[in-house]
Design a protein around this motif. Structure first.
Motif, PDB file in Angstrom:
ATOM      1  N   GLY A   1       0.784  -1.224   0.000  1.00  0.00           N
ATOM      2  CA  GLY A   1       0.000   0.000   0.000  1.00  0.00           C
ATOM      3  C   GLY A   1       0.814   1.271   0.000  1.00  0.00           C
ATOM      4  O   GLY A   1       0.253   2.350  -0.063  1.00  0.00           O
ATOM      5  N   LEU A   2       2.135   1.172   0.088  1.00  0.00           N
ATOM      6  CA  LEU A   2       2.956   2.386   0.069  1.00  0.00           C
ATOM      7  C   LEU A   2       3.815   2.440  -1.183  1.00  0.00           C
ATOM      8  O   LEU A   2       3.700   3.353  -1.985  1.00  0.00           O
ATOM      9  N   TRP A   3       4.687   1.442  -1.373  1.00  0.00           N
ATOM     10  CA  TRP A   3       5.579   1.456  -2.542  1.00  0.00           C
ATOM     11  C   TRP A   3       4.762   1.357  -3.824  1.00  0.00           C
ATOM     12  O   TRP A   3       3.865   0.545  -3.948  1.00  0.00           O
ATOM     13  N   GLY A   4       5.093   2.211  -4.759  1.00  0.00           N
ATOM     14  CA  GLY A   4       4.407   2.226  -6.047  1.00  0.00           C
ATOM     15  C   GLY A   4       3.082   2.956  -6.029  1.00  0.00           C
ATOM     16  O   GLY A   4       2.363   2.951  -7.018  1.00  0.00           O
ATOM     17  N   GLU A   5       2.756   3.600  -4.929  1.00  0.00           N
ATOM     18  CA  GLU A   5       1.469   4.285  -4.807  1.00  0.00           C
ATOM     19  C   GLU A   5       1.636   5.797  -4.841  1.00  0.00           C
ATOM     20  O   GLU A   5       2.688   6.335  -4.499  1.00  0.00           O
TER      21      GLU A   5
ATOM     22  N   LEU B   1       2.129  13.199  -3.610  1.00  0.00           N
ATOM     23  CA  LEU B   1       3.235  12.459  -3.032  1.00  0.00           C
ATOM     24  C   LEU B   1       3.207  11.066  -3.640  1.00  0.00           C
ATOM     25  O   LEU B   1       2.156  10.427  -3.672  1.00  0.00           O
ATOM     26  N   ALA B   2       4.333  10.606  -4.165  1.00  0.00           N
ATOM     27  CA  ALA B   2       4.413   9.272  -4.782  1.00  0.00           C
ATOM     28  C   ALA B   2       5.636   8.548  -4.236  1.00  0.00           C
ATOM     29  O   ALA B   2       6.674   9.171  -3.992  1.00  0.00           O
ATOM     30  N   PHE B   3       5.484   7.231  -4.046  1.00  0.00           N
ATOM     31  CA  PHE B   3       6.571   6.425  -3.512  1.00  0.00           C
ATOM     32  C   PHE B   3       6.974   5.340  -4.494  1.00  0.00           C
ATOM     33  O   PHE B   3       6.119   4.665  -5.065  1.00  0.00           O
ATOM     34  N   GLY B   4       8.272   5.188  -4.693  1.00  0.00           N
ATOM     35  CA  GLY B   4       8.844   4.021  -5.335  1.00  0.00           C
ATOM     36  C   GLY B   4       9.412   3.165  -4.215  1.00  0.00           C
ATOM     37  O   GLY B   4       9.268   3.502  -3.041  1.00  0.00           O
ATOM     38  N   VAL B   5      10.067   2.082  -4.529  1.00  0.00           N
ATOM     39  CA  VAL B   5      10.680   1.263  -3.479  1.00  0.00           C
ATOM     40  C   VAL B   5      11.866   2.040  -2.915  1.00  0.00           C
ATOM     41  O   VAL B   5      12.887   2.186  -3.563  1.00  0.00           O
TER      42      VAL B   5
END
Length: 121
Positions: free
Chosen positions: A34-38, A62-66
Protein backbone atom coordinates in the motif's frame (compact mmCIF):
# COMPACT_ATOMS: atom_id res chain seq x y z
CA UNK A 1 18.07 -0.07 -7.76
CA UNK A 2 17.90 2.82 -5.22
CA UNK A 3 21.24 4.51 -4.51
CA UNK A 4 21.40 3.27 -0.90
CA UNK A 5 20.69 -0.32 -1.98
CA UNK A 6 23.27 -0.07 -4.77
CA UNK A 7 25.88 1.27 -2.36
CA UNK A 8 25.19 -1.57 0.08
CA UNK A 9 25.45 -4.12 -2.74
CA UNK A 10 28.84 -2.68 -3.76
CA UNK A 11 30.04 -2.72 -0.15
CA UNK A 12 28.99 -6.34 0.23
CA UNK A 13 30.58 -7.22 -3.10
CA UNK A 14 33.88 -5.79 -1.87
CA UNK A 15 33.69 -7.88 1.30
CA UNK A 16 32.64 -11.13 -0.35
CA UNK A 17 34.53 -10.87 -3.61
CA UNK A 18 31.38 -10.94 -5.74
CA UNK A 19 28.27 -8.91 -6.53
CA UNK A 20 25.43 -9.54 -4.07
CA UNK A 21 21.89 -9.19 -5.43
CA UNK A 22 19.71 -7.21 -3.00
CA UNK A 23 16.18 -8.43 -2.23
CA UNK A 24 13.94 -5.38 -2.68
CA UNK A 25 10.96 -7.48 -1.51
CA UNK A 26 12.39 -7.32 2.03
CA UNK A 27 12.07 -3.54 1.84
CA UNK A 28 8.41 -3.99 0.85
CA UNK A 29 7.73 -6.22 3.85
CA UNK A 30 9.16 -3.64 6.25
CA UNK A 31 6.75 -0.96 5.01
CA UNK A 32 3.86 -3.18 4.04
CA UNK A 33 1.71 -3.23 0.98
CA UNK A 34 0.00 0.00 0.00
CA UNK A 35 2.96 2.39 0.07
CA UNK A 36 5.58 1.46 -2.54
CA UNK A 37 4.41 2.23 -6.05
CA UNK A 38 1.47 4.29 -4.81
CA UNK A 39 0.50 7.93 -5.29
CA UNK A 40 -1.26 10.14 -2.78
CA UNK A 41 -2.99 13.53 -2.86
CA UNK A 42 -3.40 15.98 0.01
CA UNK A 43 -6.80 15.76 1.70
CA UNK A 44 -7.25 19.53 1.42
CA UNK A 45 -6.43 21.88 -1.40
CA UNK A 46 -3.40 23.95 -0.44
CA UNK A 47 -1.60 26.89 -1.98
CA UNK A 48 0.15 25.99 -5.24
CA UNK A 49 1.49 29.36 -6.23
CA UNK A 50 0.28 32.80 -7.14
CA UNK A 51 -2.00 33.68 -10.04
CA UNK A 52 -3.05 37.10 -11.30
CA UNK A 53 -5.81 37.23 -8.64
CA UNK A 54 -3.76 35.86 -5.74
CA UNK A 55 -3.07 32.36 -4.39
CA UNK A 56 -4.05 29.37 -6.54
CA UNK A 57 -5.16 26.26 -4.68
CA UNK A 58 -4.58 22.59 -5.62
CA UNK A 59 -3.98 19.17 -4.08
CA UNK A 60 -0.34 18.50 -3.30
CA UNK A 61 0.92 15.09 -4.45
CA UNK A 62 3.24 12.46 -3.03
CA UNK A 63 4.41 9.27 -4.78
CA UNK A 64 6.57 6.42 -3.51
CA UNK A 65 8.84 4.02 -5.34
CA UNK A 66 10.68 1.26 -3.48
CA UNK A 67 12.73 3.37 -1.07
CA UNK A 68 12.14 6.66 -2.92
CA UNK A 69 9.66 9.52 -2.88
CA UNK A 70 8.56 12.37 -5.16
CA UNK A 71 6.68 15.24 -3.54
CA UNK A 72 5.00 18.17 -5.29
CA UNK A 73 3.94 20.88 -2.86
CA UNK A 74 3.08 24.51 -3.47
CA UNK A 75 4.97 25.28 -6.68
CA UNK A 76 7.96 23.18 -5.58
CA UNK A 77 9.05 19.64 -6.39
CA UNK A 78 11.18 17.48 -4.11
CA UNK A 79 12.48 13.93 -4.33
CA UNK A 80 14.79 11.63 -2.43
CA UNK A 81 15.08 8.40 -0.52
CA UNK A 82 12.73 7.14 2.19
CA UNK A 83 12.88 4.44 4.84
CA UNK A 84 10.26 3.20 7.22
CA UNK A 85 10.10 1.55 10.59
CA UNK A 86 6.60 0.37 11.41
CA UNK A 87 4.41 3.37 10.62
CA UNK A 88 7.23 5.96 10.75
CA UNK A 89 8.65 7.33 7.49
CA UNK A 90 11.94 9.22 7.27
CA UNK A 91 12.96 10.77 3.98
CA UNK A 92 16.10 12.52 2.84
CA UNK A 93 15.74 14.90 -0.09
CA UNK A 94 18.31 15.05 -2.87
CA UNK A 95 19.45 18.31 -1.25
CA UNK A 96 19.90 16.65 2.16
CA UNK A 97 16.76 17.93 3.93
CA UNK A 98 15.21 15.42 6.32
CA UNK A 99 11.47 14.73 5.84
CA UNK A 100 9.15 13.03 8.33
CA UNK A 101 5.88 11.19 7.98
CA UNK A 102 3.69 8.29 8.95
CA UNK A 103 1.85 5.64 6.97
CA UNK A 104 -1.26 3.93 8.31
CA UNK A 105 -1.72 0.77 6.25
CA UNK A 106 -5.25 0.15 7.63
CA UNK A 107 -6.56 3.51 6.34
CA UNK A 108 -4.15 4.03 3.43
CA UNK A 109 -3.33 7.51 4.77
CA UNK A 110 0.04 9.20 4.78
CA UNK A 111 0.93 12.24 6.84
CA UNK A 112 4.02 13.87 5.31
CA UNK A 113 5.58 16.95 6.88
CA UNK A 114 2.34 17.48 8.84
CA UNK A 115 0.01 17.33 5.82
CA UNK A 116 -2.48 14.41 5.50
CA UNK A 117 -2.68 12.55 2.16
CA UNK A 118 -5.00 9.86 0.80
CA UNK A 119 -4.58 7.47 -2.12
CA UNK A 120 -4.83 9.29 -5.46
CA UNK A 121 -7.30 7.94 -8.01
Amino acid sequence: MPLRTAALALLLAGCTGGLVQMDTASVDRRCGNGLWGESFASVDELECGLGPDGPVMCHWTLAFGVGTYEWSYSDVGDHGTVTCDGTTLVGTSSGGAVRHGTFQRSTGRVVWEGVPYVGAD
